[in-house]
Design an enzyme around this catalytic site. Structure first.
Site, PDB file in Angstrom:
ATOM      1  N   SER A   1       0.371   9.250   0.046  1.00 21.73           N
ATOM      2  CA  SER A   1       0.160   8.914   1.972  1.00 21.73           C
ATOM      3  C   SER A   1       0.606  10.319   2.693  1.00 21.73           C
ATOM      4  O   SER A   1       1.263  11.612   2.358  1.00 21.73           O
ATOM      5  CB  SER A   1       1.280   8.184   2.014  1.00 21.73           C
TER       6      SER A   1
ATOM      7  N   TYR B   1       9.418   4.987   2.573  1.00 21.95           N
ATOM      8  CA  TYR B   1       7.720   4.712   1.696  1.00 21.95           C
ATOM      9  C   TYR B   1       7.658   6.283   1.856  1.00 21.95           C
ATOM     10  O   TYR B   1       7.013   6.496   0.799  1.00 21.95           O
ATOM     11  CB  TYR B   1       6.745   4.349   3.118  1.00 21.95           C
TER      12      TYR B   1
HETATM   13  P1  NDP Z   1      -2.954  -3.429   1.992  1.00 21.45           P
HETATM   14  O1  NDP Z   1      -1.630  -3.811   2.700  1.00 21.45           O
HETATM   15  O2  NDP Z   1      -4.496  -3.479   3.251  1.00 21.45           O
HETATM   16  O3  NDP Z   1      -3.447  -3.853   0.483  1.00 21.45           O
HETATM   17  C1  NDP Z   1      -2.587  -4.120  -0.507  1.00 21.45           C
HETATM   18  C2  NDP Z   1      -2.694  -4.151  -1.538  1.00 21.45           C
HETATM   19  O4  NDP Z   1      -1.859  -4.157  -2.518  1.00 21.45           O
HETATM   20  C3  NDP Z   1      -3.649  -6.038  -2.004  1.00 21.45           C
HETATM   21  O5  NDP Z   1      -4.465  -5.957  -2.305  1.00 21.45           O
HETATM   22  C4  NDP Z   1      -2.241  -6.544  -2.359  1.00 21.45           C
HETATM   23  O6  NDP Z   1      -2.699  -7.462  -3.030  1.00 21.45           O
HETATM   24  C5  NDP Z   1      -1.838  -5.750  -3.279  1.00 21.45           C
HETATM   25  N1  NDP Z   1      -0.194  -5.375  -3.514  1.00 21.45           N
HETATM   26  C6  NDP Z   1       0.828  -5.926  -3.117  1.00 21.45           C
HETATM   27  N2  NDP Z   1       2.222  -5.364  -3.380  1.00 21.45           N
HETATM   28  C7  NDP Z   1       1.394  -6.270  -4.648  1.00 21.45           C
HETATM   29  C8  NDP Z   1       1.948  -5.785  -6.131  1.00 21.45           C
HETATM   30  N3  NDP Z   1       3.562  -6.491  -6.533  1.00 21.45           N
HETATM   31  N4  NDP Z   1       1.359  -6.312  -6.883  1.00 21.45           N
HETATM   32  C9  NDP Z   1       0.015  -6.389  -7.435  1.00 21.45           C
HETATM   33  N5  NDP Z   1      -0.717  -6.017  -6.137  1.00 21.45           N
HETATM   34  C10 NDP Z   1      -0.158  -5.461  -4.859  1.00 21.45           C
HETATM   35  O7  NDP Z   1      -3.008  -1.944   2.064  1.00 21.45           O
HETATM   36  P2  NDP Z   1      -4.089  -1.238   1.725  1.00 21.45           P
HETATM   37  O8  NDP Z   1      -4.537  -1.044   1.763  1.00 21.45           O
HETATM   38  O9  NDP Z   1      -3.408  -0.306   3.572  1.00 21.45           O
HETATM   39  O10 NDP Z   1      -3.308   0.100   1.483  1.00 21.45           O
HETATM   40  C11 NDP Z   1      -3.326   0.601  -0.019  1.00 21.45           C
HETATM   41  C12 NDP Z   1      -2.738   1.882  -0.911  1.00 21.45           C
HETATM   42  O11 NDP Z   1      -2.948   3.111   0.150  1.00 21.45           O
HETATM   43  C13 NDP Z   1      -0.831   1.900  -0.750  1.00 21.45           C
HETATM   44  O12 NDP Z   1      -0.877   2.794  -1.935  1.00 21.45           O
HETATM   45  C14 NDP Z   1      -0.618   2.345   0.814  1.00 21.45           C
HETATM   46  O13 NDP Z   1       0.622   2.891   0.242  1.00 21.45           O
HETATM   47  C15 NDP Z   1      -1.830   3.684   0.421  1.00 21.45           C
HETATM   48  N6  NDP Z   1      -2.043   4.182   2.054  1.00 21.45           N
HETATM   49  C16 NDP Z   1      -2.197   3.167   2.735  1.00 21.45           C
HETATM   50  C17 NDP Z   1      -2.358   4.343   3.878  1.00 21.45           C
HETATM   51  C18 NDP Z   1      -3.292   2.934   5.189  1.00 21.45           C
HETATM   52  O14 NDP Z   1      -2.845   3.992   6.260  1.00 21.45           O
HETATM   53  N7  NDP Z   1      -3.551   1.807   5.311  1.00 21.45           N
HETATM   54  C19 NDP Z   1      -2.192   5.237   4.540  1.00 21.45           C
HETATM   55  C20 NDP Z   1      -2.079   6.030   3.181  1.00 21.45           C
HETATM   56  C21 NDP Z   1      -1.888   5.896   2.098  1.00 21.45           C
HETATM   57  P3  NDP Z   1      -2.574  -8.785  -2.156  1.00 21.45           P
HETATM   58  O15 NDP Z   1      -3.947  -8.868  -1.920  1.00 21.45           O
HETATM   59  O16 NDP Z   1      -2.968 -10.134  -3.852  1.00 21.45           O
HETATM   60  O17 NDP Z   1      -1.528  -9.135  -1.434  1.00 21.45           O
END
Ligand code: NDP
Length: 246
Positions: free
Chosen positions: A141, A154
Protein backbone atom coordinates in the site's frame (compact mmCIF):
# COMPACT_ATOMS: atom_id res chain seq x y z
CA UNK A 1 -1.77 -12.35 -29.05
CA UNK A 2 -3.06 -12.03 -25.52
CA UNK A 3 -0.44 -11.53 -22.78
CA UNK A 4 -1.39 -14.51 -20.56
CA UNK A 5 -2.56 -17.24 -22.91
CA UNK A 6 -2.10 -20.73 -21.35
CA UNK A 7 -1.33 -19.25 -17.91
CA UNK A 8 -3.21 -20.14 -14.74
CA UNK A 9 -3.55 -17.45 -12.08
CA UNK A 10 -4.63 -17.68 -8.45
CA UNK A 11 -5.90 -14.37 -7.05
CA UNK A 12 -6.62 -14.27 -3.31
CA UNK A 13 -9.52 -12.09 -2.15
CA UNK A 14 -10.93 -11.80 -5.65
CA UNK A 15 -14.66 -11.69 -4.89
CA UNK A 16 -14.68 -7.88 -4.74
CA UNK A 17 -12.66 -4.70 -5.16
CA UNK A 18 -9.13 -4.73 -6.56
CA UNK A 19 -8.91 -8.56 -6.55
CA UNK A 20 -12.06 -8.86 -8.68
CA UNK A 21 -10.66 -6.31 -11.16
CA UNK A 22 -7.38 -8.25 -11.32
CA UNK A 23 -9.27 -11.50 -11.99
CA UNK A 24 -11.25 -9.81 -14.79
CA UNK A 25 -8.18 -8.28 -16.46
CA UNK A 26 -6.21 -11.55 -16.19
CA UNK A 27 -9.10 -13.42 -17.85
CA UNK A 28 -9.28 -10.81 -20.64
CA UNK A 29 -5.59 -11.50 -21.31
CA UNK A 30 -6.29 -15.21 -21.71
CA UNK A 31 -5.42 -16.59 -18.24
CA UNK A 32 -7.53 -19.22 -16.52
CA UNK A 33 -8.43 -17.75 -13.15
CA UNK A 34 -8.89 -19.14 -9.65
CA UNK A 35 -11.00 -16.67 -7.70
CA UNK A 36 -10.37 -17.10 -3.97
CA UNK A 37 -12.77 -15.58 -1.45
CA UNK A 38 -13.31 -15.92 2.28
CA UNK A 39 -17.06 -15.49 2.91
CA UNK A 40 -18.66 -13.89 -0.10
CA UNK A 41 -19.62 -16.89 -2.25
CA UNK A 42 -22.39 -15.08 -4.13
CA UNK A 43 -20.04 -12.35 -5.42
CA UNK A 44 -17.31 -14.87 -6.27
CA UNK A 45 -19.78 -17.04 -8.21
CA UNK A 46 -21.17 -14.01 -9.99
CA UNK A 47 -17.64 -13.01 -11.10
CA UNK A 48 -17.04 -16.55 -12.43
CA UNK A 49 -20.25 -16.15 -14.45
CA UNK A 50 -19.25 -12.72 -15.78
CA UNK A 51 -15.84 -14.02 -16.88
CA UNK A 52 -17.35 -17.03 -18.54
CA UNK A 53 -20.01 -14.86 -20.30
CA UNK A 54 -17.09 -12.93 -21.81
CA UNK A 55 -15.46 -16.13 -23.07
CA UNK A 56 -12.99 -16.62 -20.21
CA UNK A 57 -12.41 -19.51 -17.80
CA UNK A 58 -12.62 -19.19 -13.99
CA UNK A 59 -13.51 -21.10 -10.85
CA UNK A 60 -14.24 -19.82 -7.33
CA UNK A 61 -12.58 -21.46 -4.31
CA UNK A 62 -13.23 -20.59 -0.67
CA UNK A 63 -10.27 -20.35 1.73
CA UNK A 64 -9.34 -18.09 4.60
CA UNK A 65 -5.78 -17.08 3.72
CA UNK A 66 -4.85 -16.83 7.40
CA UNK A 67 -5.46 -20.57 7.79
CA UNK A 68 -2.50 -22.66 6.59
CA UNK A 69 -4.51 -25.85 6.03
CA UNK A 70 -7.10 -24.01 3.97
CA UNK A 71 -4.39 -22.36 1.86
CA UNK A 72 -2.75 -25.73 1.27
CA UNK A 73 -6.11 -27.13 0.12
CA UNK A 74 -6.65 -24.04 -2.07
CA UNK A 75 -3.37 -24.59 -3.93
CA UNK A 76 -3.94 -28.35 -4.24
CA UNK A 77 -7.47 -27.86 -5.55
CA UNK A 78 -6.32 -25.24 -8.07
CA UNK A 79 -3.52 -27.49 -9.37
CA UNK A 80 -5.87 -30.50 -9.52
CA UNK A 81 -8.41 -28.49 -11.52
CA UNK A 82 -6.18 -26.63 -14.00
CA UNK A 83 -3.04 -28.81 -13.91
CA UNK A 84 -0.79 -26.00 -12.60
CA UNK A 85 -0.66 -22.49 -11.17
CA UNK A 86 1.73 -20.04 -12.94
CA UNK A 87 0.83 -16.74 -11.30
CA UNK A 88 -0.02 -15.97 -7.68
CA UNK A 89 -1.54 -12.62 -6.69
CA UNK A 90 -1.65 -12.03 -2.94
CA UNK A 91 -4.44 -9.51 -2.83
CA UNK A 92 -6.60 -10.57 0.14
CA UNK A 93 -6.33 -8.00 2.88
CA UNK A 94 -8.10 -6.01 5.54
CA UNK A 95 -7.50 -2.53 6.92
CA UNK A 96 -8.10 -1.68 10.57
CA UNK A 97 -7.66 2.05 11.23
CA UNK A 98 -7.41 3.20 14.85
CA UNK A 99 -5.05 5.29 16.91
CA UNK A 100 -2.34 2.97 18.17
CA UNK A 101 -3.43 3.59 21.78
CA UNK A 102 -6.94 2.31 20.96
CA UNK A 103 -5.83 -0.76 19.00
CA UNK A 104 -6.71 -3.98 20.81
CA UNK A 105 -4.72 -7.20 20.90
CA UNK A 106 -7.46 -8.75 18.76
CA UNK A 107 -7.16 -5.93 16.15
CA UNK A 108 -3.41 -6.42 15.96
CA UNK A 109 -3.69 -10.19 15.61
CA UNK A 110 -6.43 -10.00 12.96
CA UNK A 111 -4.56 -7.36 10.94
CA UNK A 112 -1.37 -9.41 10.90
CA UNK A 113 -3.08 -12.79 10.52
CA UNK A 114 -4.77 -11.85 7.27
CA UNK A 115 -2.29 -9.44 5.69
CA UNK A 116 1.01 -11.00 6.79
CA UNK A 117 0.32 -14.62 7.75
CA UNK A 118 -2.02 -14.86 4.73
CA UNK A 119 0.78 -13.80 2.39
CA UNK A 120 3.26 -16.05 4.19
CA UNK A 121 0.90 -19.04 3.86
CA UNK A 122 0.47 -18.68 0.10
CA UNK A 123 4.18 -18.01 -0.49
CA UNK A 124 5.05 -21.19 1.43
CA UNK A 125 2.75 -23.18 -0.85
CA UNK A 126 4.08 -21.38 -3.93
CA UNK A 127 7.66 -22.33 -2.97
CA UNK A 128 7.00 -25.88 -4.15
CA UNK A 129 3.72 -25.68 -6.08
CA UNK A 130 3.98 -22.63 -8.35
CA UNK A 131 5.11 -23.58 -11.86
CA UNK A 132 8.68 -22.79 -12.97
CA UNK A 133 9.02 -19.37 -14.66
CA UNK A 134 5.90 -18.11 -12.91
CA UNK A 135 5.26 -14.75 -11.25
CA UNK A 136 4.09 -13.54 -7.86
CA UNK A 137 2.61 -10.12 -7.15
CA UNK A 138 1.86 -9.07 -3.57
CA UNK A 139 -0.41 -6.17 -2.62
CA UNK A 140 1.26 -3.59 -0.39
CA UNK A 141 0.00 0.00 0.00
CA UNK A 142 1.13 3.58 -0.67
CA UNK A 143 0.07 4.15 2.90
CA UNK A 144 3.57 2.95 3.81
CA UNK A 145 4.96 6.02 2.07
CA UNK A 146 2.59 8.83 3.09
CA UNK A 147 2.51 8.09 6.85
CA UNK A 148 -0.85 9.05 8.35
CA UNK A 149 -2.21 8.60 11.89
CA UNK A 150 -4.45 5.56 12.63
CA UNK A 151 -2.69 3.33 10.07
CA UNK A 152 0.04 1.93 12.35
CA UNK A 153 -0.85 -1.77 12.29
CA UNK A 154 -1.99 -1.66 8.66
CA UNK A 155 1.20 0.06 7.47
CA UNK A 156 3.31 -2.29 9.60
CA UNK A 157 1.57 -5.30 8.04
CA UNK A 158 2.18 -3.99 4.51
CA UNK A 159 5.85 -3.27 5.30
CA UNK A 160 6.13 -6.92 6.30
CA UNK A 161 4.54 -7.92 2.98
CA UNK A 162 7.19 -5.89 1.12
CA UNK A 163 9.99 -7.60 3.04
CA UNK A 164 8.53 -11.07 2.45
CA UNK A 165 8.51 -10.11 -1.24
CA UNK A 166 12.17 -9.07 -1.34
CA UNK A 167 13.54 -12.00 0.64
CA UNK A 168 11.48 -14.57 -1.25
CA UNK A 169 12.98 -13.47 -4.57
CA UNK A 170 16.34 -14.77 -3.32
CA UNK A 171 14.83 -18.16 -2.51
CA UNK A 172 12.74 -18.79 -5.59
CA UNK A 173 14.58 -16.97 -8.37
CA UNK A 174 16.45 -20.14 -9.28
CA UNK A 175 13.15 -21.47 -10.68
CA UNK A 176 12.72 -18.40 -12.91
CA UNK A 177 9.96 -16.97 -10.70
CA UNK A 178 9.91 -13.20 -10.19
CA UNK A 179 8.27 -11.65 -7.13
CA UNK A 180 7.18 -8.03 -6.87
CA UNK A 181 4.78 -5.92 -4.85
CA UNK A 182 2.48 -3.10 -5.89
CA UNK A 183 1.42 -0.19 -3.71
CA UNK A 184 -1.92 1.27 -4.73
CA UNK A 185 -2.91 4.70 -3.44
CA UNK A 186 -6.45 5.32 -2.11
CA UNK A 187 -8.67 3.19 -4.34
CA UNK A 188 -12.42 3.35 -4.69
CA UNK A 189 -13.40 0.08 -2.93
CA UNK A 190 -15.31 -0.92 0.18
CA UNK A 191 -12.06 -1.32 2.16
CA UNK A 192 -11.17 2.32 1.47
CA UNK A 193 -14.63 3.92 1.80
CA UNK A 194 -15.76 2.10 4.94
CA UNK A 195 -15.96 4.47 7.93
CA UNK A 196 -14.70 7.56 6.03
CA UNK A 197 -16.64 10.82 5.79
CA UNK A 198 -17.05 12.50 2.37
CA UNK A 199 -14.68 15.18 3.68
CA UNK A 200 -11.98 12.64 4.53
CA UNK A 201 -12.32 11.09 1.08
CA UNK A 202 -12.02 14.53 -0.58
CA UNK A 203 -8.89 15.26 1.49
CA UNK A 204 -7.22 12.04 0.35
CA UNK A 205 -8.29 12.66 -3.23
CA UNK A 206 -6.68 16.10 -3.17
CA UNK A 207 -3.33 14.53 -2.21
CA UNK A 208 -3.13 13.13 -5.73
CA UNK A 209 -1.83 15.37 -8.55
CA UNK A 210 -4.78 14.02 -10.61
CA UNK A 211 -7.21 14.94 -7.82
CA UNK A 212 -9.02 11.62 -8.00
CA UNK A 213 -9.14 8.26 -6.30
CA UNK A 214 -7.64 5.24 -7.98
CA UNK A 215 -10.03 2.73 -9.51
CA UNK A 216 -9.51 -1.02 -9.02
CA UNK A 217 -8.75 -1.34 -12.73
CA UNK A 218 -5.81 1.10 -12.46
CA UNK A 219 -4.02 -1.42 -10.23
CA UNK A 220 -5.27 -4.48 -12.12
CA UNK A 221 -3.63 -3.30 -15.36
CA UNK A 222 -0.24 -2.97 -13.63
CA UNK A 223 -0.58 -6.38 -11.97
CA UNK A 224 -1.32 -7.97 -15.37
CA UNK A 225 1.81 -6.36 -16.79
CA UNK A 226 3.92 -7.64 -13.87
CA UNK A 227 2.51 -11.14 -14.43
CA UNK A 228 3.41 -11.09 -18.12
CA UNK A 229 6.66 -12.22 -19.73
CA UNK A 230 7.30 -8.56 -20.69
CA UNK A 231 8.00 -7.86 -16.99
CA UNK A 232 10.25 -10.84 -16.31
CA UNK A 233 13.33 -8.69 -15.63
CA UNK A 234 11.44 -6.74 -12.95
CA UNK A 235 12.12 -8.61 -9.72
CA UNK A 236 12.12 -7.72 -5.99
CA UNK A 237 10.59 -4.30 -6.71
CA UNK A 238 7.78 -2.32 -5.16
CA UNK A 239 5.78 -0.37 -7.74
CA UNK A 240 3.65 2.60 -6.62
CA UNK A 241 0.28 2.71 -8.39
CA UNK A 242 -1.07 5.96 -6.99
CA UNK A 243 -1.15 8.64 -9.69
CA UNK A 244 1.92 10.30 -8.20
CA UNK A 245 0.60 10.77 -4.67
CA UNK A 246 3.87 9.52 -3.19
P1 NDP B 1 -11.99 -5.12 -0.35
O1 NDP B 1 -12.36 -5.01 1.08
O2 NDP B 1 -12.82 -4.41 -1.36
O3 NDP B 1 -11.90 -6.67 -0.76
C1 NDP B 1 -11.17 -7.54 0.05
C2 NDP B 1 -11.12 -8.92 -0.56
O4 NDP B 1 -10.30 -9.73 0.29
C3 NDP B 1 -12.48 -9.60 -0.64
O5 NDP B 1 -12.52 -10.37 -1.81
C4 NDP B 1 -12.50 -10.50 0.60
O6 NDP B 1 -13.27 -11.69 0.44
C5 NDP B 1 -11.03 -10.89 0.66
N1 NDP B 1 -10.63 -11.34 2.00
C6 NDP B 1 -10.68 -10.68 3.18
N2 NDP B 1 -10.21 -11.45 4.18
C7 NDP B 1 -9.86 -12.63 3.61
C8 NDP B 1 -9.32 -13.83 4.10
N3 NDP B 1 -9.04 -13.99 5.41
N4 NDP B 1 -9.09 -14.85 3.24
C9 NDP B 1 -9.37 -14.71 1.91
N5 NDP B 1 -9.88 -13.59 1.38
C10 NDP B 1 -10.13 -12.56 2.22
O7 NDP B 1 -10.46 -4.65 -0.44
P2 NDP B 1 -9.64 -3.90 -1.63
O8 NDP B 1 -10.01 -4.47 -2.93
O9 NDP B 1 -9.74 -2.45 -1.41
O10 NDP B 1 -8.14 -4.30 -1.23
C11 NDP B 1 -7.44 -5.37 -1.85
C12 NDP B 1 -5.98 -5.29 -1.45
O11 NDP B 1 -5.43 -4.04 -1.86
C13 NDP B 1 -5.76 -5.39 0.08
O12 NDP B 1 -4.61 -6.14 0.32
C14 NDP B 1 -5.55 -3.93 0.48
O13 NDP B 1 -4.79 -3.81 1.64
C15 NDP B 1 -4.81 -3.41 -0.75
N6 NDP B 1 -4.91 -1.96 -0.92
C16 NDP B 1 -6.13 -1.34 -1.04
C17 NDP B 1 -6.19 0.04 -1.16
C18 NDP B 1 -7.49 0.78 -1.25
O14 NDP B 1 -7.49 2.01 -1.11
N7 NDP B 1 -8.61 0.12 -1.50
C19 NDP B 1 -4.96 0.87 -1.21
C20 NDP B 1 -3.75 0.10 -1.10
C21 NDP B 1 -3.72 -1.25 -0.97
P3 NDP B 1 -14.86 -11.76 0.83
O15 NDP B 1 -15.57 -10.94 -0.20
O16 NDP B 1 -15.19 -13.20 0.73
O17 NDP B 1 -14.97 -11.17 2.19
Amino acid sequence: MKKLTNKVVLVTGASRGIGAAIAMEMAKEGAKVVINYSGNKAEADSLVQTISNEGGVAIALQADVSNAAQVQALFDHAVAHFGKVDILVNNAGIMITKLLKDTTDEDFTRQFDINVRGTFNTLREAATKLADNGSIINLSSSNNRIILPTYSTYAASKSAVEQLTRVFTKEIGNRGINVNSVSPGPTNTELFRKGKTDEAIERLKSMSPFNRLGEARDTAKVVVFLASDDAKWINAQNIGVNGGMS
